[in-house]
Structures are given as structure tokens and as C-alpha cells.
Enzyme design. Structure first.
Site, PDB file in Angstrom:
ATOM      1  N   HIS A   1       0.837  -1.208   0.000  1.00 40.38           N
ATOM      2  CA  HIS A   1       0.000   0.000   0.000  1.00 40.38           C
ATOM      3  C   HIS A   1       0.866   1.251   0.000  1.00 40.38           C
ATOM      4  CE1 HIS A   1      -3.056   2.897   1.645  1.00 40.38           C
ATOM      5  NE2 HIS A   1      -3.850   2.206   0.831  1.00 40.38           N
ATOM      6  N   CYS A   2       1.987   1.198   0.705  1.00 43.02           N
ATOM      7  CA  CYS A   2       2.877   2.363   0.826  1.00 43.02           C
ATOM      8  C   CYS A   2       3.502   2.777  -0.503  1.00 43.02           C
ATOM      9  CB  CYS A   2       4.008   2.075   1.813  1.00 43.02           C
ATOM     10  SG  CYS A   2       3.481   1.695   3.481  1.00 43.02           S
ATOM     11  N   ILE A   3       3.661   1.836  -1.419  1.00 47.09           N
ATOM     12  CA  ILE A   3       4.394   2.127  -2.654  1.00 47.09           C
ATOM     13  C   ILE A   3       3.474   2.326  -3.852  1.00 47.09           C
ATOM     14  CG2 ILE A   3       6.438   0.913  -1.811  1.00 47.09           C
ATOM     15  CD1 ILE A   3       5.765  -1.409  -3.681  1.00 47.09           C
TER      16      ILE A   3
END
Length: 337
Positions: A329-331
């Protein structure tokens, strides 16, 4: 500020026009070898590109190498980057009454200046909007996309340890923050979780704690940590959610997945090692979710399949990416259809 009249931020399970990622270029951000990190980024990108268009933002000097690893099916966009965490430096996309998309650009300050050089990343939101030729909705709130989860119907999950942190928004009140979420994202109810004061770097992003999987239903990540303070943090977040209703008055229901165990693997610059399974990307018809090469991966996949029975669940080993402190999700950053 744009005159764009924001109606709402769509939920992540709504149809996408595509997905944005950023290509890793700073070797110091990772405990793992950069070549291995890029291998795993490419694996995530290829998994997503099976289901929707994938655009990779790449430092101009890295274009040739990125093309070799990503192939011809992924669009490369030359953009100077400090860090490749597009969920946080990139814009949050919203819609107006006519269904058209705009880009909310937060005041990105390197996770409260935890990252010493964020001058390039602070420009990514506006650059993405120019590339897409969509209006910009500016915000003076220091915020990151990983600190937001919405149900697409006016409800927001976020954390106090991010929004009220002195390294981002010193002195801000709850009322001021909620008014800004209403203006920029169309939020009518904000559910505040205590967050995680022990999470280095992000100060407790919601995308490592819980997320909506459909209206009225939250997937919550339980703790597998051997540290008592981390278990206490999880319990506090769970208590904060108990008994909550969403913006439409529904009592929240809960599903659960247990995080991966802390393996003690190396970390970069004190960021910590991401053990979150809920840190996944919802693509068109699929959920691209982390695996870490541990036995708990199988149970996590079953839990996510139960949460998304109508989607294909694809696990991608992100052991090297996790050494930089984040997950899938962060990337990633979805572009609504």
C-alpha cells in the site's frame, strides 16, 4: 487553491483508471541490496499490471535500467524523486459532482522531517496532477496518503499520532483537522485511532493498522509482536474502533488478520521492518497483498480472501521492500476511473 468542488474521495475498491508507483533509487533507504529491492518492486508492478494500467515514476537517470526490469507493458514517467513511497508523497485523488477527478496535494514534509531530504518528493503531487491534466486541491495540512483510509461514503479512518504530531501540524485542533478533511476529501465523519507512537518514520500510519473492505466493514490487524508496548498499542486502537458507526449510521463490523511476526531482520535508517498484511493494494478485480516468506503468509492470505470473496488475492514477497519500513500500500497510489 483550485475552485474544484470536492464531493468525495472514492473507496479503494471502486474502479480504477490505473495505479502509480515510484522506482527506488536511493540505496541508503534499504537494508537489502538495491538490486533486490528493485526486483521486488518490479514483481509488485507486474502483479498489479495484470489488472490495471501501471505507471512508474522514475528518476531520469534510472530510466534505462527500469525499462529493462519492467518491460514494455508498464508506462515510465521521468520524475525526479527522493524516495519512492508514492502513497505518501503523491496526491490523494478525489471526485467532484460531475465525476471528474482532482488531486489533493498535502504539505509533504518527509514524514515530519524524518527523511532529511524531501524537496523533490514535496513536488510529486503537483507533478502528477500536471501529467494527468487534472485540477489541484491544495492543503496546508502536513499529511500522507498512508495516514488515510476512506469508505467512499464520507467516513475516514486516521490516527492521532500522525495528524496531531508536532513534527507535522503543531497546535492543530481536532475541529480544524476535521474541517480540512471535509473540504479536501468530502469527509463527514472522522474516526480517530490513537495510532502508534513507536512506529519509526511514519508515526503510526493507518495503513498498517486497519482499513475498510466495504461500507461498514473494517479489516483490523492484530498484533504478533513480542513487545508488550506494541500489543498495548494494538489493544488501544481496537478499543477506539469498538462501537463506532460510519457516516451513514451503520455500526462497524470487523474482520481480522494477524500481522507477520517480527523476524528481527535488518532495517534501514531505523525505519523498522514492515510486518503488515493489511498494507495491501486493491486493484481492479484483485488484491495484491504482501508475503514475507514465513508460515503465517498462508493464514493471512485466507483472511484477505475472506474479506474480498469476489477478488483474486495475489501474494507478492516483499521481504526486501519491508526492510525500508513499508509495504505494498505504501508504494502504490490508485487513480480512480
Amino acid at each position: 487553491m483550485s475552485n474544484f468542488d470536492v464531493v468525495r474521495m472514492p473507496a479503494e475498491w471502486e474502479p480504477h483508471a490505473g495505479c502509480f508507483m515510484g522506482w527506488p533509487g536511493n540505496a541508503e533507504s534499504w537494508s537489502a541490496d538495491l538490486a533486490l529491492v528493485r526486483r521486488d518492486y518490479a514483481a509488485v508492478a507486474h502483479a498489479i499490471s495484470r489488472f490495471e494500467k501501471l505507471t512508474m515514476l522514475v528518476n531520469p537517470a534510472d530510466l534505462a535500467g527500469a525499462r529493462d526490469q519492467l518491460g514494455s507493458g508498464i508506462e515510465l514517467l521521468p520524475v525526479p524523486l527522493n524516495e519512492p513511497w508514492l502513497r505518501d508523497s503523491g496526491p490523494s485523488f478525489v471526485k467532484g459532482a460531475d465525476g471528474k477527478v482532482a488531486a489533493v496535494t498535502w504539505r509533504f514534509n518527509g514524514w515530519g522531517e524524518y527523511s532529511p531530504d524531501f524537496s523533490l518528493d514535496a513536488l510529486v503531487g503537483r507533478g502528477s496532477a500536471r501529467h494527468l491534466n487534472v485540477p489541484v486541491v491544495n492543503s496546508a495540512l502536513a499529511m500522507e496518503g498512508g495516514a488515510l483510509h476512506v469508505d467512499g461514503r464520507g467516513t475516514l479512518l486516521t490516527t492521532e499520532t500522525v495528524v496531531f504530531n508536532r513534527n507535522r501540524n503543531p497546535g492543530i485542533t481536532r475541529e480544524t483537522a476535521e474541517a480540512e478533511f471535509a473540504r479536501t476529501l468530502g469527509i463527514t465523519k472522522t474516526i480517530w485511532l490513537p495510532g502508534n507512537p513507536y512506529e519509526k518514520g511514519t508515526d503510526g500510519h493507518i495503513d498498517g493498522i486497519a482499513c475498510f473492505v466495504r461500507p461498514g466493514v473494517v479489516l483490523f490487524e492484530t498484533s504478533a509482536s513480542g513487545r508488550a508496548e506494541m500489543r498495548t498499542v494494538t489493544e488501544k486502537n481496537q478499543r477506539a474502533l469498538a462501537g463506532q458507526t460510519d457516516a451513514e449510521g451503520r455500526a462497524l463490523q470487523f474482520l481480522y488478520v494477524q500481522e507477520a511476526p517480527d523476524t528481527g531482520r535488518g532495517t534501514a535508517q531505523g525505519w523498522g521492518y514492515s510486518t503488515s498484511y493489511v498494507n495491501f493494494y486493491i486493484a481492479n478485480g484483485a488484491v495484491i497483498t504482501p508475503s514475507f516468506g514465513v508460515k503465517e503468509d498462508a493464514a493471512a492470505k485466507e483472511a484477505i480472501m475472506a474479506a474480498f470473496p469476489d477478488r483474486e488475492v495475489v501474494q507478492v514477497d516483499i521481504s526486501t521492500i519491508a526492510s525500508g519500513g513499508g509495504g505494498i500500500h505504501c508504494i502504490t497510489q490508485q487513480l480512480p476511473a
